[in-house]
Scaffold this motif. Structure first.
Motif, short mmCIF file in Angstrom:
data_model
loop_
_atom_site.label_atom_id
_atom_site.label_comp_id
_atom_site.label_asym_id
_atom_site.label_seq_id
_atom_site.Cartn_x
_atom_site.Cartn_y
_atom_site.Cartn_z
N ALA A 1 58.72 17.41 102.01
CA ALA A 1 57.70 17.66 100.99
C ALA A 1 56.45 16.82 101.24
N VAL A 2 56.64 15.55 101.56
CA VAL A 2 55.50 14.66 101.80
C VAL A 2 54.70 15.15 103.01
N VAL A 3 55.40 15.50 104.07
CA VAL A 3 54.72 15.99 105.28
C VAL A 3 53.96 17.27 104.98
N ALA A 4 54.57 18.17 104.21
CA ALA A 4 53.90 19.43 103.87
C ALA A 4 52.60 19.19 103.13
N VAL A 5 52.62 18.27 102.17
CA VAL A 5 51.41 17.97 101.39
C VAL A 5 50.34 17.34 102.28
N LEU A 6 50.76 16.41 103.14
CA LEU A 6 49.79 15.78 104.04
C LEU A 6 49.12 16.80 104.96
N VAL A 7 49.91 17.69 105.53
CA VAL A 7 49.34 18.70 106.42
C VAL A 7 48.46 19.67 105.65
N PHE A 8 48.83 19.98 104.40
CA PHE A 8 48.03 20.90 103.58
C PHE A 8 46.59 20.39 103.44
N PHE A 9 46.44 19.07 103.32
CA PHE A 9 45.12 18.50 103.11
C PHE A 9 44.42 18.05 104.40
N THR A 10 45.13 18.08 105.52
CA THR A 10 44.52 17.58 106.76
C THR A 10 44.53 18.57 107.91
N ALA A 11 45.20 19.70 107.77
CA ALA A 11 45.33 20.64 108.91
C ALA A 11 43.98 21.14 109.39
N HIS A 12 43.01 21.24 108.49
CA HIS A 12 41.70 21.76 108.87
C HIS A 12 40.98 20.84 109.86
N ARG A 13 41.43 19.61 109.99
CA ARG A 13 40.80 18.67 110.91
C ARG A 13 41.29 18.84 112.34
N VAL A 14 42.34 19.62 112.53
CA VAL A 14 42.91 19.81 113.86
C VAL A 14 42.30 21.07 114.48
N GLU A 15 41.66 20.91 115.64
CA GLU A 15 40.97 22.03 116.26
C GLU A 15 41.95 23.11 116.73
N SER A 16 42.97 22.72 117.48
CA SER A 16 43.92 23.69 118.02
C SER A 16 45.27 23.44 117.39
N ARG A 17 45.54 24.09 116.27
CA ARG A 17 46.79 23.83 115.55
C ARG A 17 48.00 24.35 116.31
N TYR A 18 47.85 25.45 117.03
CA TYR A 18 49.01 25.99 117.73
C TYR A 18 49.41 25.09 118.88
N LYS A 19 48.42 24.53 119.57
CA LYS A 19 48.73 23.60 120.66
C LYS A 19 49.42 22.36 120.11
N LEU A 20 48.91 21.83 119.00
CA LEU A 20 49.55 20.68 118.37
C LEU A 20 50.95 21.02 117.91
N LEU A 21 51.13 22.22 117.35
CA LEU A 21 52.45 22.66 116.90
C LEU A 21 53.44 22.63 118.06
N LEU A 22 53.03 23.12 119.22
CA LEU A 22 53.94 23.16 120.37
C LEU A 22 54.34 21.76 120.82
N TRP A 23 53.41 20.82 120.81
CA TRP A 23 53.74 19.46 121.24
C TRP A 23 54.57 18.72 120.20
N LEU A 24 54.28 18.94 118.94
CA LEU A 24 55.13 18.34 117.90
C LEU A 24 56.53 18.95 117.96
N ASP A 25 56.59 20.24 118.23
CA ASP A 25 57.88 20.91 118.37
C ASP A 25 58.67 20.29 119.52
N ALA A 26 57.99 19.93 120.61
CA ALA A 26 58.65 19.31 121.75
C ALA A 26 59.24 17.95 121.37
N ILE A 27 58.50 17.18 120.57
CA ILE A 27 58.99 15.87 120.13
C ILE A 27 60.20 16.05 119.20
N GLY A 28 60.08 16.99 118.26
CA GLY A 28 61.19 17.26 117.36
C GLY A 28 62.42 17.75 118.10
#
Length: 210
Positions: free
Chosen positions: A69-96
């Motif tokens: 829940a905390v992560v969801a709220v943080l991303v809701f208010f900050t995702a617009h600052r990330v230029e390439s969200r899909y690229k970031l998603l893939l790298w975060l997915d790799a870490i997870g």
């Protein structure tokens, strides 16, 4: 808190972030963010626990749901600052994936004592949440991408299991499994590592069959 528990919390947080980023790409509301973050963060572990026939981990410990829940709220208010969200998603997915491959293997080994089950539960824990995320968000599935994915989870789970069975300290085998899984998946993302794909061949004509 032991290293495996830390990886568990970290994996949930990172996977929850990928779910929330997927929600941002689809321009969902805050409920959509909370839903996708939670499904992605705890989906793999839930599937693992159901297979192992043990109490589902987040039912007895609400911290996991709160992290999502905390992560969801943080991303809701900050995702617009990330230029390439899909690229970031893939790298975060790799870490997870790297974290969950170790954590899932550790739980499977602790409950069953079987190295084979350990590797399988590590792989399932690491991949199922991402599969659910892509399915629900209508994104191209990570399984259908050409570069290596499941193999990275298998490698991380196998390295941890081999190290633990060999008697290495859990922090050593856990770190080794995490690094190997992340290196394999990271190399696939960076350099396009992939196995040769299947090439269909024309079937035999009826007159050619003896």
């Amino acid at each position: 808190m032991n290293p495996i528990a830390l990886l568990d919390y970290a994996g949930v947080a990172v996977f929850a972030a990928t779910g929330a980023l997927a929600a941002s790409r689809k321009q969902l509301d805050i409920i959509g963010f909370l839903f996708l973050a939670s499904v992605t963060g705890i989906g793999g572990g839930t599937f693992r626990d159901l297979i192992l026939n043990v109490p589902v981990f987040w039912v007895g410990n609400r911290d996991y749901v709160l992290i999502c829940a905390v992560v969801a709220v943080l991303v809701f208010f900050t995702a617009h600052r990330v230029e390439s969200r899909y690229k970031l998603l893939l790298w975060l997915d790799a870490i997870g994936l790297a974290a969950f491959s170790v954590m899932g293997a550790a739980k499977g080994l602790a409950i069953t004592g079987s190295p084979v089950v350990s590797i399988i539960t590590g792989m399932l824990t690491a991949t199922f949440g991402g599969i659910l995320r892509d399915l629900l968000a209508g994104e191209p599935s990570v399984l259908l991408r050409p570069e290596i994915y499941v193999t990275a989870a298998l490698a991380g789970a196998a390295i941890f299991t081999l190290g633990d069975v060999a008697g290495l300290p859990q922090i050593v085998s856990g770190l080794a499994g995490f690094v190997v899984a992340l290196a394999v998946r990271g190399g696939a993302l960076r350099f396009g590592w992939a196995f040769p794909s299947y090439k269909s061949r024309p079937g035999r004509r009826p007159e050619d069959i003896p």
